[in-house]
Design a protein around this motif. Structure first.
Motif, PDB file in Angstrom:
ATOM      1  N   LEU A  47     -24.807 -47.337 -20.480  1.00  7.35           N
ATOM      2  CA  LEU A  47     -24.645 -46.454 -21.631  1.00  7.35           C
ATOM      3  C   LEU A  47     -25.749 -46.717 -22.634  1.00  7.35           C
ATOM      4  O   LEU A  47     -26.090 -47.874 -22.908  1.00  7.35           O
ATOM      5  N   PHE A  48     -26.285 -45.653 -23.220  1.00  2.00           N
ATOM      6  CA  PHE A  48     -27.347 -45.758 -24.207  1.00  2.00           C
ATOM      7  C   PHE A  48     -26.831 -45.268 -25.555  1.00  2.00           C
ATOM      8  O   PHE A  48     -26.150 -44.242 -25.633  1.00  2.00           O
ATOM      9  N   SER A  49     -27.145 -46.005 -26.610  1.00  2.00           N
ATOM     10  CA  SER A  49     -26.697 -45.604 -27.944  1.00  2.00           C
ATOM     11  C   SER A  49     -27.621 -46.221 -28.980  1.00  2.00           C
ATOM     12  O   SER A  49     -27.938 -47.417 -28.912  1.00  2.00           O
ATOM     13  N   ARG A  58     -20.366 -45.236 -31.538  1.00  2.00           N
ATOM     14  CA  ARG A  58     -20.193 -43.994 -32.284  1.00  2.00           C
ATOM     15  C   ARG A  58     -20.808 -42.798 -31.569  1.00  2.00           C
ATOM     16  O   ARG A  58     -20.349 -41.668 -31.715  1.00  2.00           O
ATOM     17  N   SER A  59     -21.874 -43.014 -30.809  1.00  2.39           N
ATOM     18  CA  SER A  59     -22.441 -41.967 -29.956  1.00  2.39           C
ATOM     19  C   SER A  59     -23.050 -42.638 -28.739  1.00  2.39           C
ATOM     20  O   SER A  59     -23.646 -43.711 -28.854  1.00  2.39           O
ATOM     21  N   ALA A  60     -22.874 -42.044 -27.580  1.00  2.00           N
ATOM     22  CA  ALA A  60     -23.354 -42.661 -26.351  1.00  2.00           C
ATOM     23  C   ALA A  60     -23.895 -41.586 -25.424  1.00  2.00           C
ATOM     24  O   ALA A  60     -23.448 -40.436 -25.434  1.00  2.00           O
ATOM     25  N   GLN A  86     -27.195 -36.909 -20.798  1.00  2.00           N
ATOM     26  CA  GLN A  86     -25.864 -36.341 -21.023  1.00  2.00           C
ATOM     27  C   GLN A  86     -25.165 -37.091 -22.137  1.00  2.00           C
ATOM     28  O   GLN A  86     -25.047 -38.322 -22.100  1.00  2.00           O
ATOM     29  N   SER A  87     -24.696 -36.371 -23.132  1.00  2.00           N
ATOM     30  CA  SER A  87     -23.927 -36.977 -24.213  1.00  2.00           C
ATOM     31  C   SER A  87     -22.483 -37.172 -23.765  1.00  2.00           C
ATOM     32  O   SER A  87     -21.865 -36.250 -23.220  1.00  2.00           O
ATOM     33  N   VAL A  88     -21.967 -38.365 -23.966  1.00  2.00           N
ATOM     34  CA  VAL A  88     -20.562 -38.639 -23.642  1.00  2.00           C
ATOM     35  C   VAL A  88     -19.764 -38.927 -24.910  1.00  2.00           C
ATOM     36  O   VAL A  88     -18.628 -39.401 -24.840  1.00  2.00           O
ATOM     37  N   GLY A  89     -20.362 -38.633 -26.071  1.00  2.00           N
ATOM     38  CA  GLY A  89     -19.654 -38.703 -27.343  1.00  2.00           C
ATOM     39  C   GLY A  89     -19.298 -40.111 -27.765  1.00  2.00           C
ATOM     40  O   GLY A  89     -19.754 -41.092 -27.179  1.00  2.00           O
TER      41      GLY A  89
END
Length: 241
Positions: free
Chosen positions: A161-163, A193-195, A212-215
């Motif tokens: 996961l990237f954030s 908070r965002s990933a 892809q945003s996973v929120g």
């Protein structure tokens, strides 16, 4: 290095230190009642179990109230000589002993911890060239292991996961002992908070797949309860000079 008996601050240490999100990581490995630390340690705390930083700890009310504040650089669990800017963590932990009788091994402690931190960075080959990106993976391994960490299978794991919005960690614990019996439970949660998957917007994908945003993501693990029975053997001294 460290300094003791400082006004208000108590004990101040600087160096490669433990980050104490949980009671299990605050416990020395030689004093654990089980072979391995609980699943929440692997899932959330292992990557940050040691970090470069500075911490202050103090005790009040006859050692019944324990406070810790720490400021660390993330991503330095094994890279102890890493330097740079912009990758920090701020930790807090408070513990209270309503029962504290160390002579008879009778005690109970309640703890709460929190951390606000940036994710550690790794180097990736993207469409824009080599890029440093903040990332994290949550996983757990079996509690019975027969080899080193890299040879132990992961029984559950998220994708990478990237954030760039940071990570929040929150924990609660209750532990105690009554003579040879020890018992306790812990809760640990992590929030992004965002990933994103496959990279961050504006940096290009790292594997050819679309970003892809996973929120917002919220992961939590609960060690409902643990019990252990131990006995300290003391040799008899009767009949000896």
């Amino acid at each position: 290095m460290g300094m003791r008996d400082l006004p208000v601050l108590g004990v101040v240490r600087a160096g490669h230190l433990k980050e104490l999100f949980t009671f299990s990581n605050a416990t020395d490995s030689r004093s654990l009642p089980f072979f391995e630390r609980p699943l929440i340690f692997d899932a959330i705390e292992d990557a940050d179990s040691f970090s470069n930083g500075i911490s202050a700890t103090n005790q009040f009310f006859d050692n019944r109230l324990n406070l810790l504040l720490g400021f660390y650089r993330t991503g330095t669990r094994t890279g102890a000589f890493d330097v740079g800017n912009g990758r920090y963590a701020f930790d807090q932990r408070i513990c209270y002993f309503p029962l504290l009788d160390q002579d008879n091994q009778r005690w109970m402690v309640f703890g709460a911890s929190g951390s606000v931190r940036t994710l550690p960075y790794d180097t990736f080959e993207t469409a824009n060239g080599l890029t440093f990106l903040p990332n994290i993976t949550f996983f757990s391994r079996p509690l019975v292991r027969t080899g080193s960490g890299v040879s132990s299978p992961r029984i559950i794991s998220t994708p990478m996961l990237f954030s760039d919005s940071g990570q929040g960690i929150f924990g609660l614990s209750a532990q105690g002992a009554l003579g040879p019996w020890t018992f306790g439970g812990e809760y640990l949660a992590s929030c992004l908070r965002s990933a994103y998957l496959n990279s961050l917007p504006g940096y290009g994908t790292i594997n050819g797949r679309p970003i892809q945003s996973v929120g917002p993501l919220f992961y939590r693990r609960v060690l409902c309860a643990s019990f252990a029975l131990s006995h300290t053997w003391r040799p008899s001294t009767r009949g000896r000079g």
